[in-house]
Design a protein around this motif. Sequence first.
Motif: not given
Length: 415
Positions: A1-2, A24-25, A52-56, A63-64
């Motif tokens: 899932m983008q 998934e993101v 400061s992170q762009s991905e956590v 996920l849903a």
Amino acid sequence: MQNCSFANVWLLQLCDVALKVSGEVVPAHKVILASVSPYFHAMFNDDLAEKSQSEVTLHDVDLAALQLLVDFAYSGHILITEDNVQILLPASSLLQMASVREACCKFLMRQLHPSNCLGIRSFADAHSCKELHRRSHRFALQNFQEVITTEEFLLLPFNEVEQLISSNQLNISSEEKVFHAVLTWVKHDLSDREQHISKLMKHVRLPLVAREFLTTAVDSEALVRKDAECRELLLEAMKYHLLPEQRAALASSRTQQRRPDGARPYLFAVGGGSLFAIHSECECYNPRTDRWMPVAPMLYRRSRSGVTALGRLLYVVGGYDGATDLASVESYNPSLNKWSSVTPMGTKRSCLGICSLDGLLYVCGGYDGASCLSSMERYDPLTGVWSSCPAMATRRRYCRVSALGRYFKNTMKQN
């Protein structure tokens, strides 16, 4: 899932964080997430690495559910269904999205049913939803007779079964139902649960069941007969039935009628008469609504009768039918809105005194059509038998009787 269904309308190149779950993101904006979630607010504003992170990467989140909650952060809307409520509630709890968590709890409250209330109660307990847990527990108590027929009840652990049947607010038509519920639960896994039989039976109010039930169903049950503590409980119940004069000494939680939540006092007006007619009609006053409403009429016309409550029934004793004084007795069951005949007294009485004490109904004095009376008799609803008591020192009619401690107080008119 983008990307997410609602966040997709935003310019994805401006998203400044990607929430990663199970590989998934879900892209989003930190400021949007922080505005609806104290969890994200702390993550992106306090001195944490994620700031400061762009991905956590998130753990222990479905996920849903995350996708739905991110959509909610942008739109302010979310559709809660039977299919997603069990993933949304824990996710909204973890992410501290209080409005969604509260909506999930309210949704589950509306879904309460005898077939699922125990499961919802357990789910609420696991996620610290106190109000949902209280409501589902109350629902289970109120609908216990239906709940005990479900698979959920059979799968309960011992401590939860004990919590239910020990409650004074358990709503049942008779203690026989509780006895059968205990046996059904124990026998569902006999090898593991037989050890709990006496611990559960001590919460069954055996003194309040019918004598015939004690001598047949209880006494013949193998699980009861081979357990010493259960046999003591059976003996206690038999003594309560056979020795009414000792009931005060035998009084315990097992001799008290249960009082289901929601039960409230009502005022009944029964029978009566005028110069021209004696009536059998009855009315009930509900103090919560400030309204009188008709209930089923008595089986016989009566005036000058004695009326009192005993257990869950209303008893009307003796009286006058316009031609003769009466020895007949009848009881009213509010649950069924029905009157039933009861064993008549040994003496005709109108204008009598009446009172209940220790599970027995006492009547005294009155008028038999020829003279005022000093005699007294008592009725045992467990045996259906009237028996004589010591007479008063004075003949009385139109008397009033009340119980105070272990004594009666008799006042008003003498002959």
